[in-house]
Structures are given as C-alpha cells and as structure tokens.
Write a protein that holds these residues in place. Structure first.
Motif, short mmCIF file in Angstrom:
data_model
loop_
_atom_site.label_atom_id
_atom_site.label_comp_id
_atom_site.label_asym_id
_atom_site.label_seq_id
_atom_site.Cartn_x
_atom_site.Cartn_y
_atom_site.Cartn_z
N THR A 235 5.81 -16.71 -11.09
CA THR A 235 5.48 -15.07 -11.04
C THR A 235 5.18 -14.54 -12.38
OG1 THR A 235 7.30 -14.85 -10.38
CG2 THR A 235 6.15 -15.00 -8.65
N LYS A 236 6.31 -15.08 -13.69
CA LYS A 236 5.89 -14.45 -14.86
C LYS A 236 6.22 -15.41 -16.05
CE LYS A 236 7.48 -9.82 -14.71
NZ LYS A 236 8.18 -8.62 -14.83
N ILE A 237 6.31 -14.87 -16.95
CA ILE A 237 6.65 -15.65 -18.30
C ILE A 237 7.70 -14.82 -18.30
CG2 ILE A 237 5.67 -17.04 -20.05
CD1 ILE A 237 3.83 -17.75 -18.89
N LEU A 238 8.89 -15.11 -19.29
CA LEU A 238 9.84 -14.15 -19.64
C LEU A 238 9.74 -14.40 -21.44
CD1 LEU A 238 12.86 -15.00 -17.15
CD2 LEU A 238 10.91 -13.37 -16.99
N PHE A 239 9.87 -13.24 -22.14
CA PHE A 239 9.97 -13.15 -23.29
C PHE A 239 10.26 -12.56 -24.15
CE2 PHE A 239 5.62 -13.76 -21.77
CZ PHE A 239 4.68 -14.96 -23.15
N ARG A 243 8.57 -14.71 -28.22
CA ARG A 243 8.74 -16.12 -27.27
C ARG A 243 8.93 -16.24 -26.30
NH1 ARG A 243 9.64 -20.57 -30.34
NH2 ARG A 243 10.83 -22.41 -28.93
N ALA A 244 8.20 -17.69 -25.47
CA ALA A 244 8.46 -17.14 -24.25
C ALA A 244 9.75 -18.87 -23.91
CB ALA A 244 7.44 -18.77 -23.62
N VAL A 245 10.16 -17.50 -22.98
CA VAL A 245 12.01 -18.39 -22.93
C VAL A 245 11.36 -18.55 -21.29
CG1 VAL A 245 13.10 -17.18 -25.25
CG2 VAL A 245 12.78 -16.30 -22.48
N GLY A 246 11.56 -18.47 -20.73
CA GLY A 246 11.70 -19.12 -19.41
C GLY A 246 10.34 -18.55 -18.90
N VAL A 247 10.38 -18.88 -17.36
CA VAL A 247 9.46 -18.95 -16.09
C VAL A 247 10.27 -18.01 -14.80
CG1 VAL A 247 8.32 -19.09 -14.10
CG2 VAL A 247 8.13 -20.56 -17.44
N GLU A 248 9.88 -16.84 -13.95
CA GLU A 248 10.61 -16.61 -13.36
C GLU A 248 9.59 -16.78 -12.20
OE1 GLU A 248 12.25 -12.12 -12.90
OE2 GLU A 248 10.38 -12.20 -11.51
N TYR A 249 10.30 -17.04 -11.03
CA TYR A 249 9.48 -17.81 -9.83
C TYR A 249 10.30 -17.45 -8.01
CZ TYR A 249 12.58 -21.96 -9.80
OH TYR A 249 13.57 -23.00 -9.98
N LEU A 279 -0.58 -11.90 -15.75
CA LEU A 279 0.92 -11.32 -14.49
C LEU A 279 2.40 -10.69 -15.93
CD1 LEU A 279 0.79 -12.34 -11.13
CD2 LEU A 279 0.04 -10.40 -11.43
N SER A 280 1.36 -11.55 -16.81
CA SER A 280 2.99 -11.76 -18.10
C SER A 280 2.55 -10.65 -18.84
CB SER A 280 2.98 -12.95 -17.80
OG SER A 280 3.40 -13.98 -16.76
N GLY A 281 2.01 -10.28 -19.16
CA GLY A 281 1.85 -9.29 -20.07
C GLY A 281 0.33 -10.03 -21.07
N VAL A 282 0.50 -11.13 -20.95
CA VAL A 282 -0.76 -12.10 -22.07
C VAL A 282 -2.55 -11.96 -21.35
CG1 VAL A 282 -1.43 -13.65 -23.51
CG2 VAL A 282 0.93 -13.45 -22.74
N GLY A 283 -3.00 -11.33 -22.05
CA GLY A 283 -4.49 -10.53 -21.72
C GLY A 283 -5.12 -9.74 -22.04
N PRO A 284 -6.67 -9.36 -21.77
CA PRO A 284 -6.62 -7.71 -22.02
C PRO A 284 -6.10 -6.70 -21.91
CG PRO A 284 -7.84 -9.26 -20.51
CD PRO A 284 -6.72 -9.73 -20.37
N ALA A 285 -5.57 -6.25 -23.09
CA ALA A 285 -4.36 -4.71 -22.66
C ALA A 285 -4.65 -3.97 -22.18
CB ALA A 285 -4.20 -4.29 -24.32
#
Length: 553
Positions: A235-239, A243-249, A279-285
């Motif tokens: 559901t989300k990449i954690l930063f 830096r990407a450090v984890g994944v929430e699922y 969903l993780s905040g990476v994309g069209p602002a």
C-alpha cells in the motif's frame, strides 16, 4: 551478511521485519529477480504478492486461459475508461493476481521482439539495452525445444515448446495462404528475422504452463533466505528523506511494515507499479496534492506514456471441421479432457494461437509493424462469466487476428484517490493518432487478402465478422473501433531514459531522484516491442537482477 528475518507466527503487525531486498510483485519480472537475488545465499529476500497461489488446474492447463480471463480469484479484472477511440467502449484489462502474475494467465506466445526494438532503446541513451547486450540474457533464460543455434539455447530454467508438430491441420492452410499473399515462411520469429508467417513457440513444458513462477520463483522458494507473502497488498513505500527504506502492506486485515536494508524493487507491472508510486508520493505533484498525498518526489512521467497493442479478429465460417466441433460437444470435451489428463497432449496443451506472423502495412517500412494470429476455432457467441474458448461456436469457425506492433497513441494510468484498494484510472487513448488508424486500416485489408488466397478461400463458406457488408474504408474504421481492444501488452508507464524530465528510471533502473528504489518490470520499456511482452518482461527481470547484484557486490 543475511539480515535478521522475523518469520515467527503471530501478530506480525506488531513486529518489524527486516530484509536485504523487498520485491513487490511475483510476476514475469519479479519471479526472476527473486530467484537471481537469492541464488548466492548472501541476501535475504521478501516477495510480496497481492494474489494467491498458482497451483490451480486452469492456471496450469494451457487452454484454461479462458477460465481465468474473468476469474477474480486470479485476475485483477481492470476496466479502462470509456474510450472515444474504441467507439466509447469500456475495455476489459485482465492482469494476473497470483504467483507468476500475468505469466500465469496469458496466452503463452513466446516472442522476444525485434532486434531493432532494443537497438532503438540503446540509441535513445539507454546504454546496455541494445539487442547484442540482451540476446545472451534471452538465451540463458531458455530451454528451447527447437534446439540451440545462434539465437536459441537449451538448458535454461524456462522451457519453450516447439508446437510445429501439434497444431491443428487448418494451420497448414493458413501458412500456405500467407505465403500466397507474399509473406515468407518463418520457422523462428525469435531468430534471424521476424517477418513472415509461422507456428508460434509457447512457454509450456510437458503440456503444462511454464509461467515465471514455475520456472524461477518456485525453485527460489525452496531457499531459506526467501520469504514469499501471498495475499499481501503493498500500500505504500516508506521513505526517509529521499531514500526508500520499507514497504507497508496489508495481509489478513493487518497492516504490516517490512524494512529493506539494501533496496526495494518494484516488479508490480505497468498498472500496479505506477499506482504504488503515486500512493507513496512519487508522481505528478498536482495530482498527489489534490488527493491529499504528501509529495516525496515530483515526476509527471509516473503513470504517463502508456503504450499498448490493439487487436481485432476477423472470423470465418468454414466448410471443414475446426476445433469448434471437438471442443463444444460433451463427448468432445470428454475426449480432449482424457487426452490431456492421460498424456498432457492435445488441444488443451496448446495456446489459443497456433500460428501467426509479422508483416508490413507499407513495403517502404524497414521492418514489420503488424502481428498476425491464427486460431482454429471461433468464439463469436459469448458465454457469461468466462471467455468461451472451451465452449466455442456451434458451427465450424476460425479466426485470423492481428495487432499493431508500435502504435503511436499514448495514454495514462493515474490513481483516483489515496485509497490503495481503489483501482486506478486507465486511459488508453486507443487509435488517437492518424497513423495508428491508417496502419490498422491497411492491416485489416491484408487479413482479408490472406483469407482470399486459394488455400483459405476454398474452405471458407462466409466471413462472419465483420461480414462482407463492411467494405468501405469508413465502415472498416468504424468496425475496428467498435470491435478491437487491448491484447494485454501495456508498457512504458515508468519508462526508462537518461533524462529525468522524460522518464522515471535511469538505464540501471534506479528511480530518478530517489535512492534505494528500483523498478524492474515492463513499465520501464522506453517503447513497446514488436510482439508479445512476456518474454521481454522476463528478460528485464534477468537484466535488472544482474545490475542489482553488480551494485551490491
């Protein structure tokens, strides 16, 4: 050193799992990445798969493809937006939601793409992605039943079946008609040249589907340093900063967090990878802010540049029996079923596409721009709840289909909300350029030319779809807008390129502007390839894994 892996039973939502690598998605590329990263035993690997097991009868039986086409147990069942280019139709977009991803529900045609496709990638600044760079990877992947030569290899993990002795007898007529129409007979579309007509190689072994899960992931799952979580929706990449450090699922109703000491590798495919990034905040602002998502990195290319192949079938009623007469009646079903169960042979062990080919709609083109498919059965009459491959029409029918290889239309895949359970908005923009319309018009005329050749014409009673009344250019265009649709090859939604202003990942598949995050799936294709996309996606997995290992010596 392998980091601590917490695999204890109990409430994982209260524990922090830690791995060297987290792979999101177990599909065509993800299965390969998992196998390669875990092979040395040096690294711990977590694979997150939103779906479940691939150990299902209709997944493993090749022609069971029709049963999985709408099955929500193994299929995301996406729907595109109503498309003006398709006469306002809502197109069905199946995507695999199980171990092996779409390689577990596809039609298994094994096509690498043309050498020129990859050379164009390299010429665009993607060093290391030319055909000469990638051919050794394709060869090491394969165990080709046709034998080893300059282009093929044997002994690899993925078996490729030579179907030339098993296809329906009508296939010979199709191949002869193609030659009568001016195309050469091509014994190997993955060999020296793509152009011509021939029998397709398929990804099966001993009558069973050879998915990426079967070839790569299942062997990796036997290793102690690999953990595969099914029914686990990322559901989300954690930063931390950039830096990407984890994944929430989410799994079994619980939210779980896993951390990656080295990298997070997105292999979720051309729909789910851009969705998870957004969903993780990476994309069209602007889009992210409008949905209340904090912007980690602004990149308007995430979810943009969508490319896909569009296809259509021309269906004919024959004067001789086709597979319809064998697959439709109860006794025929019993016969082919026993044939398959006892010897893993017969129609159920093959793809729906016995043969096909590649041709140019304009002789001035340097290479083919259209792909052909021959199916010795027809499915004009629909059946509720499934694609009626195993219950075809009650009359002797067959189809000649085609799809465009390098369309110029571009679409997008963007999230609708900040809820990861909401399906994204798929906008294909099919046939939105004059070039795509003109090429398809020329292509359907060529299909009719093949059907008019003596080898086919003498066994055709009538053209059922679209029918002889559809004759003018205007009517032909209207017909293919109404009847054609995706052939399930979406790519380029996180495209690769050296310039961050026009791409999402660099030629080493690292996400521009971020650390600890790579994308390794078909979403990185700079442009679509000429043919089916499963083999190139698997190759991308091998290429991406090799680069990751180089960077973590």
């Amino acid at each position: 050193m392998i980091q601590n892996i917490r695999m204890l039973a109990g409430d994982l939502s209260n524990s922090m799992q830690s791995y060297d690598f987290i792979i999101v998605g177990s599909g065509s590329a993800g299965s390969v990445v998992a196998e390669r990263l875990s092979a040395s035993g040096r690294f711990s690997v977590l694979v997150l798969e939103a779906g479940g097991t691939d150990r299902r009868f209709y997944v493993q039986m090749p022609l069971g493809y029709g049963k999985t086409f709408f099955d929500p147990a193994v299929n995301w069942n996406y729907k595109a937006e109503p498309d003006p280019g398709l006469a306002g139709n809502v197109d069905h977009w199946p995507r695999g939601k199980l171990l092996g991803g779409s390689s577990s529900i596809n039609a298994m045609v094994w096509i690498r793409g043309s050498a020129e496709d990859y050379d164009a990638w390299a010429a665009a600044g993607n060093s290391g992605w030319g055909y000469a760079d990638l051919l050794p990877l394709f060869k090491v992947i394969e165990d080709n039943e046709a034998g080893a030569d300059e282009w093929r290899s044997v002994g690899g993990p993925l078996h490729v079946t030579d179907c030339s002795r098993s296809v329906h007898p009508l296939t010979a007529r199709y191949l002869k008609a193609g030659q009568e129409a001016g195309l050469p007979l091509n014994p190997d579309f993955n060999g020296a040249s793509q152009e011509g007509v021939g029998v397709y190689q398929i990804s099966t072994r001993n009558g069973r589907r050879m998915s990426a899960a079967r070839a790569f992931l299942r062997p990796a799952m036997k290793r102690k340093n690999v953990r595969v979580e099914t029914q686990a929706l990322a559901t989300k990449i954690l930063f931390e900063g950039s830096r990407a450090v984890g994944v929430e699922y989410i799994r079994n109703g619980r939210t779980i967090t896993a951390r990656a000491g080295r990298e997070i590798v997105l292999c979720a495919g051309s729909i789910n990878t851009p969705q998870l990034l957004q969903l993780s905040g990476v994309g069209p602002a602007d889009l992210l802010r409008s949905l209340g998502i904090p912007v980690v990195h602004d990149n308007g290319n995430v979810g943009a540049n969508l490319q896909d192949h569009l296809g259509i079938n021309y269906t004919f009623k024959g004067k001789v029996p086709t597979l319809n007469q064998l697959l439709r009646p109860w006794w025929g079903k019993l016969y082919v079923g026993m044939q398959y169960l006892l010897s893993r042979s017969g129609p159920l062990s093959l793809s729906m596409n016995n043969a096909g080919g590649f041709f140019r709609t304009d002789p001035q083109l340097a290479r083919p721009n259209m792909q052909l498919y021959f199916q010795a059965f027809s499915t004009v009459i629909p059946k509720n709840g499934e694609r009626p491959i195993l219950t075809p029409d009650p009359w002797p029918g067959f189809s000649i289909g085609l799809s465009n290889c390098r369309p110029t239309s571009r679409g997008s895949i963007m999230i609708r909300s900040n809820n990861p359970l909401d399906y994204p908005k798929i906008v294909p923009n099919a046939y939105s350029t004059e070039q795509d319309v003109a090429e398809m018009l020329a292509a359907v005329k060529f299909v009719r030319r093949i059907a008019s050749m003596p080898a086919m014409a003498e066994i055709i009673e009538e053209e059922v779809l679209p029918g002889p009344s559809i004759a003018s250019d205007e009517d032909l265009i209207q017909d293919f807008r109404k009847r054609s649709g995706t052939v399930y090859h979406p790519v380029s939604t996180c495209r690769m390129g050296p310039d961050p202003s026009g791409s999402v990942v660099d030629p080493r598949l690292k996400v521009h502007g971020l650390a600890g995050l790579r994308i390794v799936d078909a979403s990185i294709f700079p442009d679509n390839i000429s043919g089916n996309t499963n083999a190139p996606a698997i190759m991308t997995g091998a290429k991406g894994a090799a680069m990751i290992l180089e960077d973590h010596k």
